[in-house]
Design a protein around this motif. Structure first.
Motif, PDB file in Angstrom:
ATOM      1  N   MET A   1       0.837  -1.196   0.000  1.00  0.00           N
ATOM      2  CA  MET A   1       0.000   0.000   0.000  1.00  0.00           C
ATOM      3  C   MET A   1       0.875   1.249   0.000  1.00  0.00           C
ATOM      4  N   VAL A   2       0.652   2.122  -0.962  1.00  0.00           N
ATOM      5  CA  VAL A   2       1.350   3.402  -1.032  1.00  0.00           C
ATOM      6  C   VAL A   2       0.355   4.502  -0.689  1.00  0.00           C
ATOM      7  N   LYS A   3       0.751   5.385   0.203  1.00  0.00           N
ATOM      8  CA  LYS A   3      -0.139   6.465   0.632  1.00  0.00           C
ATOM      9  C   LYS A   3       0.367   7.787   0.064  1.00  0.00           C
ATOM     10  N   LEU A   4      -0.504   8.448  -0.710  1.00  0.00           N
ATOM     11  CA  LEU A   4      -0.185   9.730  -1.329  1.00  0.00           C
ATOM     12  C   LEU A   4      -1.077  10.812  -0.750  1.00  0.00           C
ATOM     13  N   ALA A   5      -0.489  11.971  -0.486  1.00  0.00           N
ATOM     14  CA  ALA A   5      -1.271  13.145  -0.096  1.00  0.00           C
ATOM     15  C   ALA A   5      -0.974  14.253  -1.095  1.00  0.00           C
ATOM     16  N   ILE A   6      -2.023  14.930  -1.558  1.00  0.00           N
ATOM     17  CA  ILE A   6      -1.857  16.100  -2.422  1.00  0.00           C
ATOM     18  C   ILE A   6      -2.144  17.325  -1.568  1.00  0.00           C
ATOM     19  N   LEU A   7      -1.127  18.139  -1.356  1.00  0.00           N
ATOM     20  CA  LEU A   7      -1.224  19.294  -0.466  1.00  0.00           C
ATOM     21  C   LEU A   7      -1.349  20.572  -1.289  1.00  0.00           C
TER      22      LEU A   7
ATOM     23  N   GLU B   1      -6.677  -0.783  -3.874  1.00  0.00           N
ATOM     24  CA  GLU B   1      -5.967  -1.527  -2.836  1.00  0.00           C
ATOM     25  C   GLU B   1      -4.454  -1.378  -2.927  1.00  0.00           C
ATOM     26  N   ASN B   2      -3.947  -0.495  -3.786  1.00  0.00           N
ATOM     27  CA  ASN B   2      -2.514  -0.274  -3.913  1.00  0.00           C
ATOM     28  C   ASN B   2      -2.110   1.134  -3.500  1.00  0.00           C
ATOM     29  N   VAL B   3      -3.003   2.078  -3.709  1.00  0.00           N
ATOM     30  CA  VAL B   3      -2.709   3.475  -3.421  1.00  0.00           C
ATOM     31  C   VAL B   3      -3.856   4.076  -2.624  1.00  0.00           C
ATOM     32  N   GLU B   4      -3.520   4.750  -1.551  1.00  0.00           N
ATOM     33  CA  GLU B   4      -4.515   5.487  -0.774  1.00  0.00           C
ATOM     34  C   GLU B   4      -4.230   6.971  -0.944  1.00  0.00           C
ATOM     35  N   LEU B   5      -5.277   7.744  -1.192  1.00  0.00           N
ATOM     36  CA  LEU B   5      -5.103   9.137  -1.597  1.00  0.00           C
ATOM     37  C   LEU B   5      -5.838  10.080  -0.654  1.00  0.00           C
ATOM     38  N   LEU B   6      -5.129  11.117  -0.206  1.00  0.00           N
ATOM     39  CA  LEU B   6      -5.717  12.171   0.618  1.00  0.00           C
ATOM     40  C   LEU B   6      -5.503  13.507  -0.079  1.00  0.00           C
TER      41      LEU B   6
ATOM     42  N   ILE C   1      -2.725  15.518   7.412  1.00  0.00           N
ATOM     43  CA  ILE C   1      -1.652  14.807   6.712  1.00  0.00           C
ATOM     44  C   ILE C   1      -0.784  14.055   7.707  1.00  0.00           C
ATOM     45  N   ILE C   2      -0.549  14.647   8.866  1.00  0.00           N
ATOM     46  CA  ILE C   2       0.276  13.990   9.880  1.00  0.00           C
ATOM     47  C   ILE C   2      -0.396  12.701  10.334  1.00  0.00           C
ATOM     48  N   GLU C   3      -1.702  12.746  10.557  1.00  0.00           N
ATOM     49  CA  GLU C   3      -2.443  11.544  10.947  1.00  0.00           C
ATOM     50  C   GLU C   3      -2.429  10.504   9.827  1.00  0.00           C
ATOM     51  N   PHE C   4      -2.470  10.975   8.592  1.00  0.00           N
ATOM     52  CA  PHE C   4      -2.530  10.091   7.425  1.00  0.00           C
ATOM     53  C   PHE C   4      -1.230   9.315   7.228  1.00  0.00           C
ATOM     54  N   GLN C   5      -0.100   9.911   7.639  1.00  0.00           N
ATOM     55  CA  GLN C   5       1.221   9.279   7.523  1.00  0.00           C
ATOM     56  C   GLN C   5       1.517   8.825   6.086  1.00  0.00           C
ATOM     57  N   PRO C   6       1.569   9.763   5.148  1.00  0.00           N
ATOM     58  CA  PRO C   6       1.783   9.383   3.742  1.00  0.00           C
ATOM     59  C   PRO C   6       3.226   8.975   3.470  1.00  0.00           C
ATOM     60  N   ASP C   7       3.399   8.241   2.386  1.00  0.00           N
ATOM     61  CA  ASP C   7       4.744   7.943   1.894  1.00  0.00           C
ATOM     62  C   ASP C   7       5.273   9.109   1.060  1.00  0.00           C
ATOM     63  N   TYR C   8       4.366   9.729   0.296  1.00  0.00           N
ATOM     64  CA  TYR C   8       4.719  10.869  -0.551  1.00  0.00           C
ATOM     65  C   TYR C   8       3.714  11.995  -0.310  1.00  0.00           C
TER      66      TYR C   8
END
Length: 387
Positions: free
Chosen positions: A1-7, A37-42, A85-92
Motif C-alpha cells: 500500500m502506497v499512501k499519497l497526499a496532495i497538499l 488496494e494499492n494506493v490510498e489518496l488524501l 496529513i500527519i495523521e494520514f502518515q503518507p509515503d509521498y
C-alpha cells in the motif's frame, strides 16, 4: 500500500487526483478512500473547493483530448485541515501549493520531516530551497507541470494545453513517476529540472497579462498586448543568458527562443502558431493569476516577472562594479534597468494587490493594452486604480 497526499489541492491538484482516481479506483470498487488496494489518496485544500465538491457531488475533468473523467464525491477523501496529513502518515506528499503559501503550510507538517518524501509540483524556481529550509532530513523531489488546468464552475476542471510532468532524478523518482504514468499522466525524469523550471517561467510570464487583460484570448487577440508580452520574454531571455541559466522548451515543436517572434507575427499567423504549434486552446484558457485577482488573493508575480527583474538587477550591479561580458561585449556602467517591461508589469500587478488589500475584495476590471503600455513607459497609473 502506497499512501499519497496532495497538499494544496487546487486546479493542478484536482487534475492529478482525477487521473489517479480514474485509473486506480474503478467505479466498481466501493472501498472507502482506497485506490485499487494499492494506493490510498488524501487531498488537502481550501474550504471553498470542498464546498464546490460537496455541491457538485463529483469531480469532472475534461482532458486536452476531449475525454471526460468523472469521479463521484464518495470516492474522494478531501480535507481542509493540514494537520490531517500527519495523521494520514503518507509515503509521498505531492505539493501543489502556490509558492506564496509554501513556507507557512509546510511548517504545519514539519514533524513529518525524515518520515516522508516531498514532491514539489509548483511554479517558480525557489520551492526546493523553501521546503528544504523546513524539511532538513526528508528527500525532496523537484517537479514541474507544463499543462494548463482551469477551473470553470462547481468542481469542473478543463485541461487547455497538453504536456508532461518533469521530475528531478533521485533514487525515489522512478517509483512516483511510475504511479503517475500508469494513471495516464505522462511523466519525464530529468537530471536538470532547473532548466525546465526556467523554461516554464518564460511561458508563465504571460499569466500576468491574462490577469491584467481579462483572459488569455483577450491578450493574444491584441497586437499591442502580444508585443508587450514578447518584449518581456526578450528581456527574460537576455538576463537568463547573462546569468548562464539554461532553459528548455519542454515538448513544444519549436525552440522557446522563437516564442517572442510568434507573438510579434501578424494576428492570423500568431494565432495559428499558438494553437497548432504550442497546442494552446485559447478560447476558454485562463491563468491562475486571473483567478487570484477575482478572489482577491496575493499572486505569484514575485516568482515570475519578479524573478526576471531580480536577475536583471544582479547583472546590472555586476556591470556597475566594473563591467561584465554579455554576448562577447563588455557592458559599462549606468543605472538603466535591463528589464523595464518586466519591472512595469511587476509594479502594476502589485498596485492591483494593494487595491485588493485595501478594499478587501477581488479585482475584475480588465486593463487595455494601451493602459498597460502607458504605465510601463510613462508611469501613468490607470484611472481605475487611482485610489
Amino acid at each position: 500500500m502506497v499512501k499519497l497526499a496532495i497538499l494544496g489541492c487546487g486546479n493542478i491538484g484536482f487534475f492529478l487526483a482525477a487521473k489517479i482516481l480514474h485509473h486506480y479506483y474503478p467505479l466498481s470498487n466501493k472501498k472507502e478512500n482506497v485506490v485499487n488496494e494499492n494506493v490510498e489518496l488524501l487531498l488537502v485544500g481550501r474550504q471553498r473547493l470542498l464546498n464546490k465538491l460537496n455541491e457538485s457531488g463529483e469531480i469532472l475533468l475534461m482532458t486536452y483530448n476531449g475525454t471526460k473523467i468523472i469521479i463521484p464525491r464518495d470516492h474522494v477523501n478531501y480535507v481542509t485541515d493540514v494537520k490531517k496529513i500527519i495523521e494520514f502518515q503518507p509515503d509521498y506528499v505531492l505539493v501543489t501549493l502556490k509558492v506564496t503559501q509554501t513556507v507557512e503550510v509546510m511548517r504545519e507538517i514539519a514533524e513529518l520531516d525524515g518520515k516522508v518524501i516531498i514532491v514539489s509540483i509548483q511554479n517558480g524556481v525557489r520551492n526546493f530551497d523553501l521546503i528544504r529550509s523546513i524539511f532538513l532530513k526528508s528527500q525532496i523531489i523537484s517537479g514541474m507541470i507544463v499543462q494548463n488546468i482551469i477551473y470553470s464552475n462547481h468542481c469542473n476542471f478543463t485541461q487547455t494545453s497538453n504536456g508532461s510532468l518533469f521530475f528531478q532524478f533521485t533514487p525515489s523518482t522512478h517509483f512516483i513517476t511510475s504511479i503517475l504514468s500508469n494513471a495516464g499522466i505522462n511523466s519525464i525524469i530529468t537530471t536538470d529540472i532547473r532548466s525546465v523550471q526556467y523554461g516554464k517561467l518564460l511561458l508563465n510570464l504571460g499569466n500576468a497579462f491574462a490577469a491584467l487583460g481579462g483572459s488569455v484570448k483577450q491578450i493574444l487577440d491584441s497586437k499591442t498586448y502580444r508585443h508587450i508580452y514578447a518584449i518581456c520574454q526578450w528581456e527574460a531571455i537576455e538576463v537568463l543568458d547573462g546569468s548562464d541559466i539554461n532553459f528548455v522548451p519542454f515538448n513544444y515543436k519549436l525552440p522557446i527562443r522563437l516564442m517572442p517572434y510568434i507573438l510579434y507575427a501578424p494576428d492570423w499567423l500568431s494565432n495559428f502558431l499558438i494553437a497548432n504549434v504550442l497546442g494552446m486552446k485559447t478560447n476558454n484558457a485562463r491563468s491562475s493569476m486571473l483567478e487570484d485577482f477575482s478572489l482577491g488573493r496575493k499572486t505569484e508575480i514575485e516568482e515570475l516577472q519578479g524573478e526576471i527583474v531580480r536577475l536583471g538587477e544582479i547583472i546590472r550591479k555586476d556591470r556597475d562594479e566594473g563591467g561584465i561580458i554579455m554576448d562577447g561585449v563588455k557592458l559599462g556602467g549606468g543605472d538603466r534597468s535591463l528589464t523595464p517591461y518586466n519591472h512595469g508589469i511587476l509594479e502594476l500587478v502589485k498596485l492591483v494587490e494593494e487595491w485588493m488589500e485595501e478594499h478587501k475584495k477581488g479585482w475584475d476590471i480588465p486593463f487595455t493594452a494601451d493602459e498597460v503600455l502607458a504605465f510601463i513607459e510613462y508611469g501613468i497609473v490607470p484611472q481605475t486604480l487611482q485610489f
